[in-house]
Design a protein around this motif. Structure first.
Motif, mmCIF file in Angstrom:
data_model
loop_
_atom_site.group_PDB
_atom_site.id
_atom_site.type_symbol
_atom_site.label_atom_id
_atom_site.label_comp_id
_atom_site.label_asym_id
_atom_site.label_seq_id
_atom_site.Cartn_x
_atom_site.Cartn_y
_atom_site.Cartn_z
ATOM 1 N N VAL A 1 0.836 -1.148 -0.169
ATOM 2 C CA VAL A 1 0.020 0.108 -0.011
ATOM 3 C C VAL A 1 0.792 1.236 -0.005
ATOM 4 N N GLY A 2 0.584 2.338 -0.811
ATOM 5 C CA GLY A 2 1.378 3.449 -1.010
ATOM 6 C C GLY A 2 2.436 3.267 -2.209
ATOM 7 N N ASP A 3 2.704 2.152 -2.627
ATOM 8 C CA ASP A 3 3.829 2.020 -3.417
ATOM 9 C C ASP A 3 3.207 2.658 -4.827
ATOM 10 N N LYS A 4 3.975 3.086 -5.418
ATOM 11 C CA LYS A 4 4.025 3.895 -6.869
ATOM 12 C C LYS A 4 4.693 3.201 -7.927
ATOM 13 N N VAL A 5 4.505 2.535 -8.861
ATOM 14 C CA VAL A 5 5.453 1.990 -9.792
ATOM 15 C C VAL A 5 5.145 2.369 -11.418
ATOM 16 N N SER A 6 6.179 2.233 -11.914
ATOM 17 C CA SER A 6 5.925 2.881 -13.347
ATOM 18 C C SER A 6 5.769 1.442 -14.346
ATOM 19 N N LEU A 7 4.743 1.376 -15.302
ATOM 20 C CA LEU A 7 4.840 0.094 -16.167
ATOM 21 C C LEU A 7 5.061 0.903 -17.622
ATOM 22 N N GLY A 8 6.061 1.077 -17.876
ATOM 23 C CA GLY A 8 6.184 2.122 -19.058
ATOM 24 C C GLY A 8 5.739 3.218 -19.007
ATOM 25 N N ASP A 9 4.723 3.719 -19.806
ATOM 26 C CA ASP A 9 4.016 4.889 -19.894
ATOM 27 C C ASP A 9 2.549 4.733 -18.721
ATOM 28 N N VAL A 10 2.564 3.703 -18.184
ATOM 29 C CA VAL A 10 1.439 3.404 -17.036
ATOM 30 C C VAL A 10 1.905 3.824 -15.885
ATOM 31 N N THR A 11 1.097 4.484 -14.921
ATOM 32 C CA THR A 11 1.645 4.384 -13.395
ATOM 33 C C THR A 11 0.529 3.869 -12.670
ATOM 34 N N LEU A 12 1.206 2.799 -11.994
ATOM 35 C CA LEU A 12 0.125 1.935 -11.004
ATOM 36 C C LEU A 12 0.407 2.395 -9.453
ATOM 37 N N THR A 13 -0.587 2.699 -8.598
ATOM 38 C CA THR A 13 -0.366 3.022 -7.234
ATOM 39 C C THR A 13 -1.245 1.808 -6.486
ATOM 40 N N ALA A 14 -0.435 1.241 -5.422
ATOM 41 C CA ALA A 14 -1.043 0.434 -4.566
ATOM 42 C C ALA A 14 -1.981 0.970 -3.569
ATOM 43 N N VAL A 15 -3.380 0.733 -3.367
ATOM 44 C CA VAL A 15 -4.185 1.464 -2.622
ATOM 45 C C VAL A 15 -4.622 0.443 -1.528
ATOM 46 N N ARG A 16 -4.973 0.863 -0.341
ATOM 47 C CA ARG A 16 -5.443 -0.256 0.666
ATOM 48 C C ARG A 16 -6.810 -0.771 0.453
ATOM 49 N N CYS A 17 -6.910 -1.881 0.920
ATOM 50 C CA CYS A 17 -8.061 -2.625 0.950
ATOM 51 C C CYS A 17 -8.171 -3.293 2.153
ATOM 52 N N ASP A 18 -9.583 -4.065 2.391
ATOM 53 C CA ASP A 18 -9.606 -4.865 3.746
ATOM 54 C C ASP A 18 -10.127 -6.201 3.008
ATOM 55 N N HIS A 19 -9.357 -7.043 2.615
ATOM 56 C CA HIS A 19 -9.871 -8.584 2.506
ATOM 57 C C HIS A 19 -9.657 -9.497 3.430
ATOM 58 N N GLY A 20 -9.763 -9.007 4.891
ATOM 59 C CA GLY A 20 -9.799 -9.794 6.100
ATOM 60 C C GLY A 20 -8.444 -9.821 6.666
ATOM 61 N N ALA A 21 -8.204 -10.312 7.929
ATOM 62 C CA ALA A 21 -7.153 -10.501 8.673
ATOM 63 C C ALA A 21 -6.246 -11.647 8.011
ATOM 64 N N ASP A 22 -6.669 -12.726 7.289
ATOM 65 C CA ASP A 22 -5.946 -13.819 6.730
ATOM 66 C C ASP A 22 -5.257 -13.175 5.343
ATOM 67 N N THR A 23 -5.767 -12.122 4.978
ATOM 68 C CA THR A 23 -4.980 -11.572 3.560
ATOM 69 C C THR A 23 -4.623 -10.130 3.939
ATOM 70 N N PRO A 24 -3.660 -10.050 4.690
ATOM 71 C CA PRO A 24 -3.513 -8.500 5.092
ATOM 72 C C PRO A 24 -2.711 -7.494 4.006
ATOM 73 N N HIS A 25 -2.081 -8.357 3.023
ATOM 74 C CA HIS A 25 -1.060 -7.739 2.032
ATOM 75 C C HIS A 25 -2.004 -7.303 0.592
ATOM 76 N N ALA A 26 -3.346 -7.979 0.802
ATOM 77 C CA ALA A 26 -4.211 -7.561 -0.396
ATOM 78 C C ALA A 26 -4.131 -6.233 -0.838
#
Length: 253
Positions: free
Chosen positions: A122-147
């Motif tokens: 969450v919070g990371d921003k990466v470049s996919l060539g001319d595309v920018t991807l930002t990881a946004v927080r979500c809540d997929h439960g305690a068993d999947t904290p990195h989703a």
């Protein structure tokens, strides 16, 4: 299946637009005006039946060996998003780069995948060539904290794929998520995901230019009723456009 692969490869995307194609479940392909192909959470096999007894109900429309993508993105390591039967084939070339949530690192290691991989939180921003991807927080439960949710910026457009997430209205105030050109969100209401009413509430709060529901009909155990979503949209935000995409359908944003 070859017909859909041909459609992906030959579809023309005008400048200032993004091609969006629905694979079923939570899988989409994004195509940029210069022809870059980004596969997001593609579930192309029957592995969930073998591992968990969840029989696939929607047909296969794409084989893992039929298209070479520029990027493969996984929002988390659940097998209907990170398909262990398909990922090695999808990455079995010298071109495709993998970008996944932190929990996909263990799956890549298990499968012996070491090259052209990046893992984001969450919070990371990466470049996919001319595309920018930002990881946004979500809540997929305690068993999947990195989703994570995925915010793409492509050709001047913002596409927000919420990923698998529960209803967290307190998280919907971020300005970067408001008024996106396209919002894609689950409606199945099981396994820590939004149900149809909650999804409509999210659409109302974020006011996207268009919404697309996903995560329904692929497994009996996952629930999800697009008609119920339609009814909730009529009640809660009748002025916001939405599209119910059939498997294999494409549209321009």
């Amino acid at each position: 299946m070859k017909q859909f692969a041909t459609k992906l490869m030959t579809a023309s995307v005008p400048n200032g637009c993004v091609g969006v194609f629905f694979l079923g479940q939570a899988g989409f392909v994004l195509k940029t005006p210069v022809g870059k192909l980004i596969a997001v959470d593609p579930y192309l096999s029957d592995c969930c039946e073998r591992y968990f007894g969840f029989k696939r109900l929607m047909p296969h429309i794409l084989g893992a060996d039929e298209v070479i993508f520029d990027y493969l993105v996984a929002s988390h390591a659940h097998f209907d998003h990170f398909d262990p039967d398909s990922v090695p084939t999808l990455l079995g070339n010298r071109k495709t780069e993998f970008i996944g949530a932190l929990d996909t690192a263990a799956e890549c290691e298990r499968l012996g995948i070491k090259e052209r991989t990046r893992f984001i939180a969450v919070g990371d921003k990466v470049s996919l060539g001319d595309v920018t991807l930002t990881a946004v927080r979500c809540d997929h439960g305690a068993d999947t904290p990195h989703a994570i949710g995925l915010l793409f910026e492509i050709a001047g457009k913002r596409i927000y794929m919420m990923g698998d997430t529960a209803y967290r209205p307190d998280w919907l105030k971020a300005e970067k998520l408001k008024g996106v050109d396209l919002l894609i969100l689950p409606i199945n209401g099981a396994f820590g995901n939004l149900n149809e009413e909650q999804a409509a509430k999210v659409v109302k709060a974020l006011e996207p230019k268009r919404a697309i529901p996903c995560h329904y009909w692929n497994f009996a155990e996952h629930f999800g009723n697009p008609y119920a979503f339609m009814e909730q949209m009529k009640q809660l935000c009748p002025d916001i456009p939405y599209t119910l995409m059939r498997q294999g359908e494409g549209m321009l944003i």
